[in-house]
Enzyme design. Structure first.
Site, PDB file in Angstrom:
ATOM      1  N   ARG A 134      29.185  72.276 -16.662  1.00 26.08           N
ATOM      2  CA  ARG A 134      27.876  72.628 -17.222  1.00 26.08           C
ATOM      3  C   ARG A 134      27.470  73.713 -18.019  1.00 26.08           C
ATOM      4  O   ARG A 134      26.894  74.019 -19.024  1.00 26.08           O
ATOM      5  CB  ARG A 134      26.253  72.409 -15.830  1.00 26.08           C
ATOM      6  CG  ARG A 134      27.031  70.788 -15.470  1.00 26.08           C
ATOM      7  CD  ARG A 134      25.436  70.463 -14.731  1.00 26.08           C
ATOM      8  NE  ARG A 134      26.262  70.059 -13.302  1.00 26.08           N
ATOM      9  CZ  ARG A 134      25.305  69.010 -12.543  1.00 26.08           C
ATOM     10  NH1 ARG A 134      23.925  68.470 -13.424  1.00 26.08           N
ATOM     11  NH2 ARG A 134      25.524  68.283 -11.421  1.00 26.08           N
ATOM     12  N   GLU A 167      29.694  57.283 -16.221  1.00 27.59           N
ATOM     13  CA  GLU A 167      31.344  57.127 -16.204  1.00 27.59           C
ATOM     14  C   GLU A 167      31.821  55.602 -16.960  1.00 27.59           C
ATOM     15  O   GLU A 167      32.861  55.661 -18.319  1.00 27.59           O
ATOM     16  CB  GLU A 167      32.067  57.130 -15.182  1.00 27.59           C
ATOM     17  CG  GLU A 167      31.774  58.169 -14.585  1.00 27.59           C
ATOM     18  CD  GLU A 167      30.795  58.629 -14.090  1.00 27.59           C
ATOM     19  OE1 GLU A 167      30.811  60.306 -13.854  1.00 27.59           O
ATOM     20  OE2 GLU A 167      29.755  57.965 -14.115  1.00 27.59           O
ATOM     21  N   ASP A 199      39.387  62.414  -9.527  1.00 26.43           N
ATOM     22  CA  ASP A 199      38.978  62.302 -11.182  1.00 26.43           C
ATOM     23  C   ASP A 199      39.362  63.060 -12.418  1.00 26.43           C
ATOM     24  O   ASP A 199      40.465  63.333 -12.706  1.00 26.43           O
ATOM     25  CB  ASP A 199      37.427  61.462 -11.081  1.00 26.43           C
ATOM     26  CG  ASP A 199      36.288  62.611 -10.735  1.00 26.43           C
ATOM     27  OD1 ASP A 199      37.041  63.792 -10.388  1.00 26.43           O
ATOM     28  OD2 ASP A 199      35.122  61.578 -10.664  1.00 26.43           O
ATOM     29  N   THR A 217      34.398  67.090 -18.765  1.00 24.01           N
ATOM     30  CA  THR A 217      33.961  66.189 -17.678  1.00 24.01           C
ATOM     31  C   THR A 217      32.350  65.992 -18.248  1.00 24.01           C
ATOM     32  O   THR A 217      31.952  65.394 -17.455  1.00 24.01           O
ATOM     33  CB  THR A 217      34.408  66.201 -16.988  1.00 24.01           C
ATOM     34  OG1 THR A 217      34.827  65.406 -16.101  1.00 24.01           O
ATOM     35  CG2 THR A 217      33.632  67.393 -16.049  1.00 24.01           C
ATOM     36  N   GLU A 246      30.470  72.848 -10.851  1.00 24.53           N
ATOM     37  CA  GLU A 246      29.848  72.624 -11.928  1.00 24.53           C
ATOM     38  C   GLU A 246      29.565  73.953 -12.029  1.00 24.53           C
ATOM     39  O   GLU A 246      28.642  73.857 -13.659  1.00 24.53           O
ATOM     40  CB  GLU A 246      28.686  72.621 -10.395  1.00 24.53           C
ATOM     41  CG  GLU A 246      28.473  71.186  -9.361  1.00 24.53           C
ATOM     42  CD  GLU A 246      28.887  70.210 -10.259  1.00 24.53           C
ATOM     43  OE1 GLU A 246      28.822  68.961  -9.449  1.00 24.53           O
ATOM     44  OE2 GLU A 246      28.138  69.991 -11.954  1.00 24.53           O
TER      45      GLU A 246
END
Length: 622
Positions: A263, A523, A392, A609, A259
């Site tokens: 981010r 998504e 993913d 992502t 994360e």
């Protein structure tokens, strides 16, 4: 095995619901006697249990306590591994990852890196300015120390790129609506949660969470590029000032490597490339260095949790046998390659290339990549394969690594198409109603479920279609369209559930109450944006507008936007959380969907992502 048996006993009762998946255990209320009536030879009347029956009781109780304590203390406060965990109580809201925000208006920047094409200056002097966002922003991989890559075209030039859609009044109106939604979400975050990680719009306060290791301002860092791209310059300047004066990287807490990377590292990198502000570069290099100790394992596979202050790292308590997660250690490549470019230090690239070497070396069941890998032995721990949560973004970063390398990273290309071939052979299914979906694979047994997180794969397959084998290019584009169509069909109320199934007569429908929530995820909209760019089929813009109207109707509240607990319920129940990835991804992808293709053109920019745009690294011209 015993716990699984007990769960099956529970679910056999009509008045009881118990769900166990990779995220968490959720059970409805029942009585202990219900359980014991199902165990052979056990009486649940009073305290008169025989000695052997007491053993069964204690065994069950110890398992239940273990699960409870695991849920309370070991699960990270995250929903995305590309965001995996969700707390649905208002007292314990969860930050969900998906999602990096620095997307639309690109100002390009980087010193000590090569030039964003067309903007070169010697000894700090800018020689030219980009005239529109359609100019190539890529960096070359041979910059001299005294040369400076300067980001940032004039605001008038950004306006030129945005204004092209004025010839299409409806599209312009829709884009302006998305911009208004961003400003509304941002203004309320600033009013009620400034400096916290996310906004709780119902209670009008901030949420910190426990997955960023003491870092603050996730919504600020995630929004930098979105604000800049949309031309919300006053808001961007407020965000920039906070990062410069208040983003403290000397925290001493437990952070998710995944994360923080997608981010914070992704957001700061993107902000630097879009604006050329040196402060962003200093911050991201300082933060990147703090992540390196996570790789100090026998295999070089990083552990999932790191203390940013001490450098100690460990695996998630819920991860099987202390394993690392495919979607976590496999979602570092884009950011780490750029960290090496900016720092002139190859260590970041070496770390992620070592991961790739190990993955190439070990055997893969049926060509598939399971979700759990031991950082000690380098072996798979479980044979659970998912294109949704836990797996993913690993696949996403394979094709994007190839594209970001200016299509020179042949190893990434080969790994991606080999994985896609195995996915098609083992996971891609067609429902009785004709919907194409990606099932999950559990040791050879298919689970006919597809998560919202897996809906990014329509866009992923689409952007990789043109570089596949010539005879399969149209097939890949058709597959991308079919997956995107399936995910649209799951949006029966114009917003979709967390997971939907294709068994027991269900067609893209959430059959379990625990799967019906929607937390402002991007998504599906992400795939709409990519498919619009690739095909210009107007249905993708129409589907995106449906989502805008649904967000306004169901998720907009007095002080921001909130996720909802049940997409099928007539009366909306909000979860009191405005996720940072809503600002970074969902609204950015919508804005790009209603913008011209030369705003962050796909041949020059790759989105991480969290939707933070990173420039393609060009080869040196001969």
């Amino acid at each position: 095995y015993i716990l699984t048996s007990i769960l099956r006993i529970f679910e056999s009762e009509n008045n009881f619901v118990c769900v166990w998946d990779t995220r968490h255990l959720r059970c409805g209320l029942t009585t202990i006697s219900m359980v014991f009536r199902k165990l052979p030879g056990v009486s649940a009347s009073g305290m008169g249990l025989r000695l052997s029956q007491k053993f069964v009781f204690l065994l069950f109780l110890s398992g239940l306590v273990t699960l409870c304590f695991g849920a309370l203390f070991f699960l990270p406060d995250s929903v995305r591994l590309k965001r995996i965990f969700l707390s649905k109580t208002e007292s314990q809201p969860v930050t969900v990852g998906s999602d990096n925000d620095l997307r639309d208006h690109l100002k390009k920047g980087a010193k000590d890196m090569e030039h964003l094409r067309g903007i070169t200056s010697a000894k700090g002097e800018t020689s030219t300015k980009l005239k529109s966002l359609s100019r190539k922003p890529s960096i070359t991989n041979e910059a001299k120390a005294d040369e400076k890559v300067v980001g940032g075209e004039a605001l008038e030039d950004l306006t030129m790129s945005r204004s092209k859609t004025e010839s299409h009044p409806q599209t312009l109106h829709r884009r302006d609506k998305v911009k208004e939604m961003m400003k509304f979400a941002w203004d309320n975050y600033k009013s009620f949660a400034w400096g916290k990680n996310e906004l709780r719009p119902l209670t009008k306060n901030g949420h910190i969470g426990n997955m960023f290791g003491g870092l603050r301002g996730a919504s600020i860092v995630d929004s930098l590029d979105t604000l800049y791209i949309m031309g919300l310059i006053d808001e961007y300047n407020d965000a920039k000032e906070w990062v410069e004066t208040s983003l403290d990287l000397n925290s001493n807490g437990e952070a998710s490597l995944f994360e923080v990377n997608i981010r914070y590292v992704g957001g700061l990198l993107s902000a630097y490339y879009l604006t050329g502000e040196e402060m962003f570069k200093r911050k991201v290099l300082e933060l990147g260095e703090k992540l390196l100790p996570a790789f100090n394992t026998p295999t070089g596979i990083p552990r999932g949790v790191i203390n940013l202050g001490s450098g100690t790292s460990w695996s998630w308590g819920w991860a099987s046998a202390g394993s690392s997660i495919l979607a976590e250690f496999g979602t570092l490549h884009l950011e780490f390659v750029h960290l090496s470019e900016l720092s002139n230090n190859p260590i970041y690239t070496e770390k992620v290339m070592n991961i790739r070497r190990l993955l190439n070396k070990i055997e893969k069941p049926h060509g598939l990549y399971p979700n759990f890998l031991s950082p000690v032995s380098g072996n798979w721990v479980q044979h659970h394969v998912s294109i949704g949560g836990l797996g993913d973004s690993f696949y996403e970063y394979l094709i994007k690594s190839y594209l970001m390398s200016d299509k020179t990273d042949e190893e990434a290309k080969n790994m991606y198409y080999s994985a896609l071939e195995a996915i098609e052979a083992n996971l891609v299914q067609k429902s009785p109603g004709g919907l194409t979906y990606m099932a999950e694979w559990r040791g050879g047994i298919l689970d006919h479920k597809m998560g919202h997180l897996a809906c990014f794969s329509g866009g992923m397959v689409g952007i990789g279609a043109d570089d596949g084998a010539p005879e399969k290019r149209q097939h890949f584009l058709d597959l991308a369209a079919e997956i995107t169509h399936t995910c649209h069909e799951s949006y029966t109320t114009k917003l979709g559930p967390e997971a939907f199934r294709f068994d027991g007569g269900a067609e893209a429908t959430a059959t379990r109450l625990s799967d019906r929530y929607y937390i402002l995820r991007p998504e599906v909209i992400e795939s709409y944006m990519y498919m619009w760019r690739l095909t210009h089929d107007p249905k993708y813009r129409e589907w995106g507008w449906e989502a805008v109207e649904a967000l306004e109707q169901h998720c907009r509240v007095e002080a921001g936007f909130s996720g909802i607990r049940d997409v099928y319920a007539q009366t909306v129940s909000h979860d009191n959380m405005q996720q940072s990835f809503f600002l970074s991804e969902t609204l950015k992808y919508l804005y790009l969907l209603f913008s011209d293709d030369d705003l962050l053109p796909l041949e020059d920019w790759v989105f991480n992502t969290e939707a933070h745009p990173l420039p393609v690294i060009r080869k040196k011209n001969p």
